[in-house]
Design a protein around this motif. Structure first.
Motif, PDB file in Angstrom:
ATOM      1  N   ARG A 242       0.800  -1.090   0.145  1.00 26.88           N
ATOM      2  CA  ARG A 242      -0.022   0.098   0.036  1.00 26.88           C
ATOM      3  C   ARG A 242       0.889   1.182   0.118  1.00 26.88           C
ATOM      4  N   ASP A 243       2.141   1.041   0.366  1.00 27.46           N
ATOM      5  CA  ASP A 243       2.837   2.374   0.333  1.00 27.46           C
ATOM      6  C   ASP A 243       3.201   2.619  -1.250  1.00 27.46           C
ATOM      7  N   ARG A 244       2.682   2.223  -2.127  1.00 23.45           N
ATOM      8  CA  ARG A 244       3.010   2.434  -3.421  1.00 23.45           C
ATOM      9  C   ARG A 244       4.197   1.829  -4.270  1.00 23.45           C
ATOM     10  N   THR A 245       5.077   0.865  -3.444  1.00 23.84           N
ATOM     11  CA  THR A 245       6.291   0.359  -3.796  1.00 23.84           C
ATOM     12  C   THR A 245       6.252  -1.075  -3.937  1.00 23.84           C
ATOM     13  N   ILE A 246       7.234  -1.474  -4.734  1.00 23.65           N
ATOM     14  CA  ILE A 246       7.399  -3.028  -4.801  1.00 23.65           C
ATOM     15  C   ILE A 246       8.959  -3.046  -4.331  1.00 23.65           C
ATOM     16  N   LYS A 247       9.169  -4.149  -3.669  1.00 20.80           N
ATOM     17  CA  LYS A 247      10.132  -4.568  -2.994  1.00 20.80           C
ATOM     18  C   LYS A 247      10.826  -5.802  -3.518  1.00 20.80           C
ATOM     19  N   GLY A 262       7.205   3.520  -9.112  1.00 19.53           N
ATOM     20  CA  GLY A 262       6.479   4.057 -10.253  1.00 19.53           C
ATOM     21  C   GLY A 262       4.880   4.049 -10.050  1.00 19.53           C
ATOM     22  N   HIS A 263       4.186   3.117  -9.483  1.00 20.41           N
ATOM     23  CA  HIS A 263       2.705   3.182  -9.223  1.00 20.41           C
ATOM     24  C   HIS A 263       2.451   4.552  -8.466  1.00 20.41           C
ATOM     25  N   THR A 264       1.202   5.060  -8.682  1.00 19.99           N
ATOM     26  CA  THR A 264       0.925   6.140  -7.897  1.00 19.99           C
ATOM     27  C   THR A 264      -0.221   5.840  -6.789  1.00 19.99           C
TER      28      THR A 264
END
Length: 293
Positions: A242-247, A262-264
């Protein structure tokens, strides 16, 4: 590690909740709040077809391992089976009493397993006949997955547990307790010795099935983690948050290898094919990323 974004796929008119590659890797399918599924050409980003038929949000989608079918699940309480080649709607699976959050194929492509807010996991054949109802969770079940040999199911629930069941009898084999929030995602490792889970508590956990203990907690996201998968034969773990990132993580030590931005909005789901990673988001897009070896 990852070298960033390759392409964005736009066309859905709402959040995209799920995505998956065809076994050949040239096409992918997505499921959206706009009540449709879309099939895409991975390389060009072109929309190949739109699958319409659900009367609610489409929460899950997957290709069969043999590439012949697509299955979807919806908050209209049904699953649908589609012809992956022409998009024809083949079967509607009815029986769940609440939203169906997850739908996956068995490794032999002959059965479908589903997870629902009605607290059950169900197994179906491709004619839509219900083969098994798995009870055990105390609350909504959000995810279900098969072991690679098809003998076991793993499920994740709002009751904060992850459980492993016998895929034929439905008997509970293992209960994994440790998350402090809803568990949204669960997967067997490629060797079936571990389970990976992702939770509202902001972590992903790697569980050893023999000891039934959490082996490693992946901490680093600043918000709930919606999904976690193994990539590159289990040598890396990828999480969507949900923090808009992928790790991307090293599962041997729990270190973050890279963070993909990149996702907003919320990233709900990710899928991988070889070195290509696919993600989908509440920002109404899917994005492809290149994973480095």
């Amino acid at each position: 590690a990852a070298s960033g974004e390759v392409r964005a796929y736009t066309g859905h008119a709402g959040p995209v909740y799920c995505c998956g590659f065809a076994p050949t890797g040239d096409r992918m399918v997505s499921a959206s709040r706009d009540r449709t599924l879309k099939v895409w050409d991975v390389r060009t980003g072109a929309e190949v077809m739109t699958l319409k038929g659900h009367n609610g949000l489409v929460l899950s989608c997957a290709y069969s391992p043999d590439g012949r079918h697509i299955v979807s699940a919806s908050d209209d309480k049904t699953l649908k089976l589609w012809d992956a080649t022409n998009g024809a709607k083949l079967v509607t699976m009815k029986g769940h009493n609440d939203k169906v959050y997850c739908s996956v194929f068995s490794p032999n492509s002959q059965n479908v397993a589903s997870a629902s807010c009605d607290k059950t996991v169900r197994v179906w054949d491709l004619s839509g006949k219900r083969l098994l109802v798995v009870r055990g969770h105390d609350s909504a079940v959000f995810c279900v997955g098969y072991s690679s040999d098809g003998s076991r199911l793993v499920s994740a629930s709002d009751d904060k547990t992850v459980r492993v069941f016998d895929a034929t009898s439905g008997s509970e084999l293992v209960k994994l307790v440790g998350h402090t929030g809803t568990v949204w995602s669960c997967r067997f490792s490629p060797d079936n010795r571990q389970v990976l889970s992702a939770s509202m508590d902001g972590t992903a956990m790697l569980w050893d099935l023999q000891s039934r203990a959490c082996r490693l907690t992946l901490k680093g996201h600043s918000a709930p983690v919606h999904h976690a998968i193994f990539v590159q034969n289990g040598s890396r773990v990828v999480t969507a948050s949900r923090d808009r990132t992928i790790k991307v993580w090293d599962p041997t030590n729990g270190n973050v290898v890279s963070t993909l931005q990149g996702h907003t909005n919320t990233v709900y789901f990710c899928a991988a094919f070889n070195h290509l990673l696919l993600s989908c988001s509440s920002d109404e897009t899917l994005r492809a990323w290149k994973l480095r070896a």
